[in-house]
Structures are given as C-alpha cells and as structure tokens.
Enzyme design. Structure first.
Site, PDB file in Angstrom:
ATOM      1  N   GLU A 204       0.839  -1.194   0.000  1.00  0.00           N
ATOM      2  CA  GLU A 204       0.000   0.000   0.000  1.00  0.00           C
ATOM      3  C   GLU A 204       0.877   1.248   0.000  1.00  0.00           C
ATOM      4  OE1 GLU A 204      -3.306   1.997   3.064  1.00  0.00           O
ATOM      5  OE2 GLU A 204      -1.800   0.572   3.785  1.00  0.00           O
TER       6      GLU A 204
ATOM      7  N   LYS B 265      -9.323   1.567  -2.499  1.00  0.00           N
ATOM      8  CA  LYS B 265      -9.671   1.099  -1.157  1.00  0.00           C
ATOM      9  C   LYS B 265     -11.076   1.557  -0.795  1.00  0.00           C
ATOM     10  CE  LYS B 265      -7.823   1.144   3.576  1.00  0.00           C
ATOM     11  NZ  LYS B 265      -6.730   1.687   4.430  1.00  0.00           N
TER      12      LYS B 265
ATOM     13  N   CYS C 116      -4.932  -2.943   3.144  1.00  0.00           N
ATOM     14  CA  CYS C 116      -4.730  -2.692   4.573  1.00  0.00           C
ATOM     15  C   CYS C 116      -5.962  -3.047   5.410  1.00  0.00           C
ATOM     16  CB  CYS C 116      -4.297  -1.252   4.784  1.00  0.00           C
ATOM     17  SG  CYS C 116      -3.473  -0.996   6.382  1.00  0.00           S
TER      18      CYS C 116
END
Length: 531
Positions: free
Chosen positions: A294, A351, A402
């Site tokens: 990320e 995300k 994440c």
C-alpha cells in the site's frame, strides 16, 4: 480473552474466557426484582469491564501511532490523539459486549405474564439460553462488522494457530467460528450454574469424582468442541487441486520505508530505488507479476507512470501491482494499480473501507472543523465503490488494501464475482510487531473462507504467502527489506460461505426465537400435579 491474539496468541483461552461473564449475566437475571419485569438488573459495569479488557488489550497496538512528531504534531497532542483513538475503539467494542449482556438479561427476565394461572413460573431452559446468547452475539457482530469500525471479532482469537476451527469459516464466514466459541462458553457457564445436577449420581460420589465434572452441560460442551473441530479437520484435510495451467509465480517486495521518512526526499528516493531494484531482481527469477505494498510509491497515478519502476515494467514486460494514489476530482483514493508491459494502467482498485479519522472524518460537516485542529491527516481521501472488481492479465483477482482485511464480506463478494486469488497490500509501519501479526492473521481467515491463495505485501512486515488452508508458506521478517517469489494457484471454487454469505446468523436467531417460544408456551411443567 485479550491474551488470545498477538503478541501472546493463547488462542485456547477463548473457549472458556467468556463463561464467567455469562454466569454473571444469568445470575443478574435471576436476582431481578420480580415486580419489575421490564426493568431487569443489568450487569452493565461487569460487561463493560470485560469488553474493555478484551478490546483494550487486543487493540493496544493502536497507541503505536504515537509519537507523530515527524508529521509536525507536538508530542503532547500526539499522545492525546493516540489515547483518544485507543479509548474510542476500545469503548466501541466494549459497547457490543454491554449490549449483548443487556439484551440477554432482558430476554431472560421478560415473561409474558411472568406466571401461569396455576402460579407456575415460566422458565427458559439452559439450552435455550445458550441458543439465545449465541444468536445475540452473532447478530451483534454481524451488525458491527457492517459499519466502518471493525477488527476484533471473537473469531480472530483462533488465527493463526487454530486453523482447523477456522475452516468453519468456509461454511458461513467468521460468524461460524464466533458462534462455536460463544456456544461452548455458554455451555460451560451453564455447567457451572447447574453444577448441582450431578448430586444424585451416587457412583461418582463413591469414587470422589467432582460432581461438576459429570454435569451434562459440560459433557455437551466437550462434545460440541470436539465435533466442531472434527468438521473443521475434515475441511482442512481436503487436498488442494493445483493444475500447472493455474500456476502464477508472484514476487513480493517489502520496501521497509519508515513512515517517518516516507513522504520526505530521503524516503521517496529509497522507495524508487528499492522497488525498482527489487522488481528487476524478481523479474530475473522469472516471476509472472510483482506485488508492492500500500502506497509503495506515494504519488498520484500520473507521477507513478513517469517513475523508474514503470520504466522497468516497460523494459521487462512483467506485470507490476503498484500501490499509490488515484485522483477523483479534487479528492484522491488509496489505490492499487495494475501496470502492464506497455507502461499503461490495465486496472485499478480503490480502497473501499477507509479508517475512520485516519483516512476520513466521520460526520465531517459536524466534526471536520474540530478534528482538523487536532490532526494533520488529510481528510479528503474518498472510498472506492463496494462493488469493484479487479481484473488482471491473469484473470480476476480479489484485492484488499490494509484495513479491508478485517471485512470478510469484501473478500466474499469479490470471490463470488470470480476472483481467483487474493492480493493484499498494506502499510503497518506505524505500529509494533503485534499489529502486523494480527493483520496477517486476518488475511489467513480470508484465504480460508474464500478457498484462495493469498499474496500479502507490506511496507515493513509481515509480508507473506498463504495457501487456501490458511497455512503460511512463507513470511517475511519485521522492519526488514525483503523480496520473495512464490508460485500460487488461481482457483475458481466457491465455498458455501462465498455462495450464500452469512446464513448462520439468521438461522440462529430464528432457532433461538423458536426455542424461547417453546419454553414459554409448550415445554412448561404439567399443571395437573400441582393442582
């Protein structure tokens, strides 16, 4: 219960750590003022204490965001922000426990009329109590996990050590593991509450066997625990079919760029050099694609395209998945880009589950002005669509960035849509080793539930490869620069959970309601002998 996860990993404690609270809830219900059936004595203080103990200890790594002096935040302000985040998320989890205890106590105290016309008190049987308590906990976890703040489900107390029981996740997701833990705890609690049941069994008294050991509820708890593990073992024992044509050799680069320098010239230079040289080394090992963490290159897409890493992709022609930032109007997204040999973006995943306060401001119109004074974090990051698919030159992938690792539904939906392997890209550089260990444990659950191989690339660790049975076939060190290549396999199987989602929670709720109604109206003692 807080000791069941990293760094202690005493997973076995989860199978009885809830039982004392259960006993106290039932005891509270029994001591209710009979004249006030709708206002039971609720064990709120003890349930809040239990919840604070569990969530506060399990999530204590959150304090690792302090100090943030490298971001220009004064030391005391940084400490205040870290403590606020830890306390808030701990109380958020503790609220789940308190609501569970309150609802269970209220249901156990609620009688339709309290007594029959013959003066016989309407009772709820211990087995029904276990059903109700389990259904309530699962329902609350399902509700909480649908929100923006979620991590410490009871199910993750078993990962990564007890991967046999984690295979129940293939049936109905993490809720199946949670239900198993709560049900066994409930039966142990009922064994304690009803420990005098064995007093009439004289043979055990003769041989000085403790009477509570032969309690029928303890026997049911042991039988359930063994049976559930046998079911998990049968799923775990199924061989993995891995045809050569499904093979995909993936390389991982763990850049090890500390957050303290990540956005400054030294960090940007190390990122460009480290990821470019790592890519070239992995290409020399004949990988099919390379995965980065990320925000590996903390630039916008247009700047990533001009980087030396993408120049190397153009030269070598090997696909690279690069973490960076996408643009959306005046806002930006935390994204994973697929760069192909022509140097262009083949696909992009944004995300979808953002970290509250860290990546966006909840109730921004109300709180935005206040929080912006406390935190230097940019509140203009926006989430991606919940219905994204991530196509690659090797077929459709399941992507998670994440924090999304905690949300099983994100992975289930992508697997149902045809995702054949998992790409997890994270940056856990703010925290101690216990946080990335828990993060890796979450990815293990997602691999088992979807029956997929997972490649996990992180900035500072732990990067890993995980097979569909949750076995970690390679894991990196922590706070080290590492590259590694491993062959994974694309899979198109669909577990029961992938096809049907969480069907267990509604089934438990309906069954518990049926058991409650049966206890209240059907299975009451005969009145004839009492007249």
């Amino acid at each position: 219960m807080g000791l069941t996860v990293a760094p202690v990993n005493a997973w076995f404690l989860a199978w009885f750590a809830l039982a004392p609270l259960w006993v106290l809830v039932i005891d509270s219900a029994k001591r209710k003022n009979q004249s006030s059936p709708l206002s039971p004595s609720l064990p709120l203080p003890i349930s809040l204490a239990w919840g604070i103990g569990y969530h506060g200890l399990a999530l204590s790594w959150i304090t690792g965001i302090h100090p943030m002096t490298w971001m220009g935040v004064p030391w005391l302000a940084s400490l205040g922000i870290a403590l606020f985040c830890w306390i808030f998320i701990t109380l958020w989890g503790a609220a789940l426990v308190a609501v569970w205890a309150a609802c269970l106590a209220w249901i156990l105290n609620f009688r339709l009329g309290t007594q029959t016309r013959h003066g016989v008190s309407l009772q709820i049987s211990p087995i029904t109590r276990v059903l109700i308590g389990t259904a309530l906990w699962c329902g609350l976890e399902a509700l909480w996990s649908a929100g923006p703040l979620w991590w410490s489900s009871l199910s993750y107390t078993q990962t990564p050590q007890n991967i046999v029981i984690l295979h129940l996740g293939q049936l109905s997701g993490p809720i199946a593991v949670t239900a198993a833990i709560v049900a066994v705890n409930g039966l142990i609690a009922e064994a304690w509450i009803n420990r005098t049941d064995a007093k009439n069994t004289k043979i055990f008294s003769v041989f000085s066997v403790p009477l509570w050991l032969v309690n029928k509820y303890l026997a049911i708890a042991a039988g359930l625990l063994i049976t559930l593990h046998l079911i998990g073992f049968s799923l775990y024992s199924r061989p993995l079919i891995q045809p050569p044509q499904a093979a995909l050799k993936v390389g991982i680069i763990q850049g090890n760029i500390p957050n303290q320098i990540k956005l400054y010239p030294e960090g940007l230079r190390r990122a460009i050099e480290g990821y470019t040289s790592g890519y070239l080394t992995l290409v020399a090992q004949d990988v099919d694609a390379v995965l980065t963490p990320e925000g590996a290159l903390p630039f916008f897409q247009r700047d990533i395209t001009r980087s030396s890493l993408v120049d190397a992709v153009r030269e070598k022609g090997v696909v690279a998945w690069i973490g960076g930032f996408g643009e959306r109007g005046r806002s930006y997204t935390n994204s994973l880009f697929t760069f192909t040999g022509d140097g262009n973006v083949f696909s992009r995943y944004d995300k979808a589950k953002l970290v509250p306060i860290g990546e966006y401001i909840p109730f921004e119109k109300v709180l935005g002005g206040i929080i912006s004074r406390l935190s230097p974090l940019d509140e203009h990051q926006v989430p991606g669509s919940l219905n994204q698919v991530f196509d690659t030159p090797f077929g459709r992938a399941i992507a998670g960035i994440c924090y999304e690792s905690a949300f099983s539904e994100q992975f289930r939906r992508q697997a149902q849509a045809g995702g054949q392997f998992i790409l997890s890209s994270s940056n856990d550089a703010h925290y101690s080793a216990s946080m990335p260990a828990q993060h890796h444990a979450q990815d293990i659950m997602r691999a088992i539930e979807t029956d997929r191989w997972a490649a996990r690339a992180t900035n500072t660790g732990y990067s890993a490869f995980v097979d569909p049975h949750g076995r970690t076939v390679w894991i990196s060190g922590h706070n080290t620069y590492e590259i590694h290549a491993k062959t994974i396999y694309r899979r198109q199987t669909q577990t029961l959970y992938v096809r049907w989602g969480d069907w267990l929670t509604p089934l438990l709720l309906v069954t518990a309601l049926g058991g409650l109604l049966a206890d209240l109206f059907i299975l009451q003692p005969s009145h004839k002998g009492l007249e």
